[in-house]
Design a protein around this motif. Structure first.
Motif, PDB file in Angstrom:
ATOM      1  N   ASN A  39     -52.330   4.980   3.788  1.00  0.00           N
ATOM      2  CA  ASN A  39     -53.351   5.730   2.461  1.00  0.00           C
ATOM      3  C   ASN A  39     -52.363   5.799   1.540  1.00  0.00           C
ATOM      4  O   ASN A  39     -53.051   6.348   0.732  1.00  0.00           O
ATOM      5  CB  ASN A  39     -52.645   7.604   3.706  1.00  0.00           C
ATOM      6  N   ILE A  40     -51.343   5.082   1.634  1.00  0.00           N
ATOM      7  CA  ILE A  40     -50.484   4.262   0.393  1.00  0.00           C
ATOM      8  C   ILE A  40     -52.075   3.642  -0.095  1.00  0.00           C
ATOM      9  O   ILE A  40     -52.706   3.697  -1.547  1.00  0.00           O
ATOM     10  CB  ILE A  40     -49.272   3.893   0.550  1.00  0.00           C
ATOM     11  N   LEU A  41     -52.223   2.476   0.834  1.00  0.00           N
ATOM     12  CA  LEU A  41     -53.514   1.653  -0.088  1.00  0.00           C
ATOM     13  C   LEU A  41     -54.902   2.906  -0.781  1.00  0.00           C
ATOM     14  O   LEU A  41     -55.686   2.080  -1.604  1.00  0.00           O
ATOM     15  CB  LEU A  41     -54.116   0.604   1.066  1.00  0.00           C
ATOM     16  N   ILE A  42     -54.972   3.959   0.262  1.00  0.00           N
ATOM     17  CA  ILE A  42     -55.942   4.511  -0.626  1.00  0.00           C
ATOM     18  C   ILE A  42     -55.868   5.643  -2.321  1.00  0.00           C
ATOM     19  O   ILE A  42     -56.788   5.527  -2.110  1.00  0.00           O
ATOM     20  CB  ILE A  42     -56.427   5.177   1.123  1.00  0.00           C
ATOM     21  N   LEU A  43     -54.870   6.093  -2.201  1.00  0.00           N
ATOM     22  CA  LEU A  43     -54.894   6.426  -3.115  1.00  0.00           C
ATOM     23  C   LEU A  43     -54.499   5.498  -4.106  1.00  0.00           C
ATOM     24  O   LEU A  43     -53.888   5.742  -5.671  1.00  0.00           O
ATOM     25  CB  LEU A  43     -53.121   6.950  -2.870  1.00  0.00           C
ATOM     26  N   SER A  44     -53.877   4.574  -4.038  1.00  0.00           N
ATOM     27  CA  SER A  44     -53.731   2.957  -5.461  1.00  0.00           C
ATOM     28  C   SER A  44     -55.103   2.644  -5.680  1.00  0.00           C
ATOM     29  O   SER A  44     -55.466   3.250  -7.166  1.00  0.00           O
ATOM     30  CB  SER A  44     -52.826   1.513  -4.540  1.00  0.00           C
TER      31      SER A  44
END
Length: 244
Positions: free
Chosen positions: A231-236
């Motif tokens: 989810n952090i990758l998606i937000l980034s």
């Protein structure tokens, strides 16, 4: 690539992005391309990045027993419905507006994913099957138009492929297949050039090294930590898309 500094920047960016990409089974290209296009010709970088994505096959082969072929086939089938719509509709699409819309959507997906991890009641909420199929068709349309349909596919994958090994292996094989199809299209169109091939050749070792290190790191992650990374990758990716 005659400039040693540029070469060092290139391999460092590729290595770091593929470490992160190998942890989640996706995302190396969306992390590296915004930086690499500041240093090299954008078209050459995009084509080289597409070719290096084929190396994700190593993740899929190493974790073959975890690949969910049923869901992989379903994803490809519905994406193929949308792909020609995106390709032929590109002339009528406002690409910049679509990228901003997609970036905002990715922020929503990533934020909702983290919310589900923090609030147990939200974790039980799921999209109906028809909505997931619609996401895959829309992902195919966006992929055909601007090669950025991954976030919509991830919305399906996060719900249907919750176990980390299955998620990584299936996503890695999916983007290997998509990249092979795209490179074949480049060849048919005659757009591959020497610069993109040079960038690809220079990137093989740092990409494979990043995949190896990322795989080692992933084995140390718990299922919950893995979900946070995804989810952090998606937000980034959403923030990068909006900034670009």
């Amino acid at each position: 690539m005659s400039d040693p500094f540029l070469f060092l920047c290139y391999v460092s960016i590729l290595f770091a992005s593929n470490v992160l990409g190998a942890v989640g089974g996706f995302g190396a290209g969306m992390i590296s391309i915004p930086f690499l296009t500041q240093l090299f010709d954008a078209k050459a970088v995009i084509m080289a990045s597409t070719m290096t994505c084929i190396l994700n096959l190593f993740i899929a082969v190493k974790n073959w027993r975890y690949v969910d072929l049923k869901r992989l086939t379903r994803i490809l089938l519905y994406m193929c419905i949308g792909l020609p719509i995106g390709v032929y509709g590109l002339k009528m699409i406002d690409v910049d507006a679509l990228k901003r819309l997609l970036g905002g959507f990715m922020l929503v997906i990533g934020g909702y994913g983290i919310l589900k991890l923090r609030i147990p009641r939200a974790a039980g909420k799921h999209l109906p099957a028809w909505a997931l199929r619609g996401c895959l068709i829309a992902g195919g349309i966006v992929q055909g138009a601007i090669s950025s349909g991954g976030s919509l596919v991830l919305l399906y994958a996060q719900q249907e492929l919750e176990e980390k090994n299955g998620f990584r292996a299936t996503m890695a094989l999916l983007w290997t297949v998509v990249s092979l199809i795209t490179v074949f299209q480049y060849m048919l169109m005659g757009t591959l050039n020497r610069e993109s091939l040079r960038l690809f050749a220079a990137g093989v070792i740092p990409v494979l090294s990043g995949i190896f290190v990322g795989g080692r790191l992933c084995r140390r992650l718990s299922q919950r930590s893995f979900a946070y990374v995804i989810n952090i990758l998606i937000l980034s990716a959403g923030m990068i898309s909006l900034c670009r």
